[in-house]
Design an enzyme around this catalytic site. Structure first.
Site, PDB file in Angstrom:
ATOM      1  CG  HIS A 249     -35.714 -15.737  10.920  1.00 51.78           C
ATOM      2  ND1 HIS A 249     -34.543 -16.039  10.097  1.00 51.78           N
ATOM      3  CD2 HIS A 249     -35.178 -16.811  11.853  1.00 51.78           C
ATOM      4  CE1 HIS A 249     -33.492 -16.933  10.472  1.00 51.78           C
ATOM      5  NE2 HIS A 249     -33.880 -17.424  11.555  1.00 51.78           N
TER       6      HIS A 249
ATOM      7  CD  GLU B 183     -56.667 -10.365  34.001  1.00 51.38           C
ATOM      8  OE1 GLU B 183     -57.447 -10.467  33.304  1.00 51.38           O
ATOM      9  OE2 GLU B 183     -56.702 -11.519  35.249  1.00 51.38           O
TER      10      GLU B 183
ATOM     11  CE  LYS C 275     -65.137  -8.914  31.763  1.00 55.17           C
ATOM     12  NZ  LYS C 275     -65.136  -9.937  32.896  1.00 55.17           N
TER      13      LYS C 275
END
Length: 433
Positions: A309, A288, A423
């Site tokens: 792995h 951010e 948003k």
């Protein structure tokens, strides 16, 4: 006294010309001055910079008393928040708790669970099922009180607590961390009489781990918050010093020097499963703060040896745009030796007498050597042990390094306008006028 945080860039030096290293260090030093003197963009959000030294004993006492009250005869405390309102607390609690805390038959402190960090109906429903048969309280953390994820979770959990215990008892079981003077949650807290703590106006969410945002949930979980703050306070001396021994400056300079050589993604690697959520906190802090205006180093994380792995092949031989930063814990908390086996069918008797942590350390060193040989530069960050003091130091170190690094990239470390895009679309799709 020596700085407990060591930043070693030897395994990255060959990837950057000497002149570019010098330029990066010069720019990092200028960025540090910009940060300390408040000359940069977003300078009204620098409260975190001096925060460790401004936290008083009274504030610590008040937080611990509230935590004890919320924990009294309680099995589960639900912490409601998203982003910086939960990641710091989650990181510290996970790092300093027993790996199998939820399964221990007896616990001195309640189990801390989190809500409001997603919109999963199944998750919230299953959390309510768990709360049905257990004594519960909650901490809700939000500057405004209107962010959808935590607001919805609080609505549901508040209703559950009030119906289960009654309005009067619910007041004791709910604590709020919010703005000092405004916002929906502040008004609700004042109206209901909830115990309330303040999110400072000059501290943004992802830098708020050392405010009540992080300290109250940590105290509920039994973390030694005095030691955590003391570690951060001690680290201020080193991270704000204008010299090349400054570990935050060294780290910020190195990652930017590597970025300029085409290393676009930084992998934060650890060899301790308790550090998984520290990586998640770090990802938000740097993601951010730096990802703006088409710039930024993409922060990603790996848990070794587990991810060796699965992702080890890609890291070793995939596209060469990766750099790796390793967090190393010098001393394990436990001591477990490998014993000889009579049959030795697994062929591991050559390890007899060694500690498991020695195997882990050799995996750490061997991986670093292999990745560097494969074209992935490594920065190594070491702390002596995983305890509250050194974790507090590490958190503050990363915060300062992030501020320096973002200014080196030429962006404002303290805004996040891009977060609003999703948003806005979500609210429109849900029919909000």
């Amino acid at each position: 006294m020596m700085n407990p945080i060591k930043v070693d860039v030897q395994a990255a030096e060959s990837f950057v010309p000497p002149s570019a290293w010098k330029e990066a260090h010069t720019q990092a030093l200028e960025a540090l001055y910009t940060l300390k003197e408040g000359r940069g963009a977003g300078n009204d959000f620098l409260g975190w910079l001096s925060l460790p030294k401004t936290i008083t004993k009274l504030e610590i006492t008040q937080i611990k008393e509230a935590a004890d009250d919320l924990s009294r005869a309680v099995d589960v405390v639900v912490v409601i928040g998203i982003g910086g309102s939960y990641l710091g607390a989650k990181a510290v609690i996970e790092a300093l708790s027993h790996s199998f805390q939820a399964l221990l038959p007896q616990r001195e402190r309640p189990l801390v669970l989190f809500a409001g960090q997603n919109l999963s109906e199944d998750y919230v429903s299953e959390l309510l099922e768990l709360m049905q048969g257990r004594s519960c309280s909650c901490v809700v953390i939000s500057k405004s009180g209107t962010t959808m994820e935590p607001a919805l979770a609080f609505r549901v959990i508040k209703k559950h607590i009030e119906e289960k215990y009654g309005k009067t008892e619910a007041v004791r079981r709910i604590a709020v961390v919010t703005d000092a003077s405004q916002g929906i949650l502040k008004r609700l807290s004042d109206g209901e009489g909830y115990r309330s703590f303040v999110i400072p106006n000059d501290v943004g969410g992802r830098f708020s781990v050392l405010t009540p945002v992080g300290l109250l949930p940590m105290a509920v979980a039994g973390v030694d918050i005095e030691a955590l703050v003391a570690g951060a306070c001690a680290q201020m001396t080193y991270c704000l010093e204008a010299c090349l021994d400054n570990p935050a400056l060294r780290y910020a300079a190195a990652r930017n020097a590597l970025h300029r050589q085409g290393k676009l993604v930084e992998l934060l690697a650890n060899y301790h499963p308790k550090l998984h959520y520290l990586t998640e906190w770090w990802k938000q802090l740097f993601g951010e703060s730096e990802g703006k205006e088409g710039r930024g180093i993409f922060p990603a994380g790996v848990d070794f040896t587990t991810d060796l792995h699965s992702l080890g092949q890609y890291i070793q031989q995939g596209p060469r745009f990766l750099m790796e930063t390793l967090i190393s814990i010098a001393q394990a908390e436990r001591n477990l030796h490998i014993e000889a086996d009579t049959l030795d069918l697994d062929g591991l008797n050559y390890l007899s007498g060694k500690r498991i942590d020695e195997c882990n350390k050799m995996a750490e060193l061997g991986t670093l050597m292999a990745h560097v040989a494969g074209g992935v530069p490594n920065i190594r960050i070491e702390i002596p042990k995983l305890d509250a003091y050194h974790l507090g130091a590490l958190l503050y170190f990363f915060e300062v390094a992030c501020g320096i690094s973002a200014y080196m990239l030429g962006v404002n470390p303290f805004d996040q306008a891009g977060v609003e895009a999703y948003k806005k679309n979500m609210l429109n799709l849900l029919g909000k006028c």
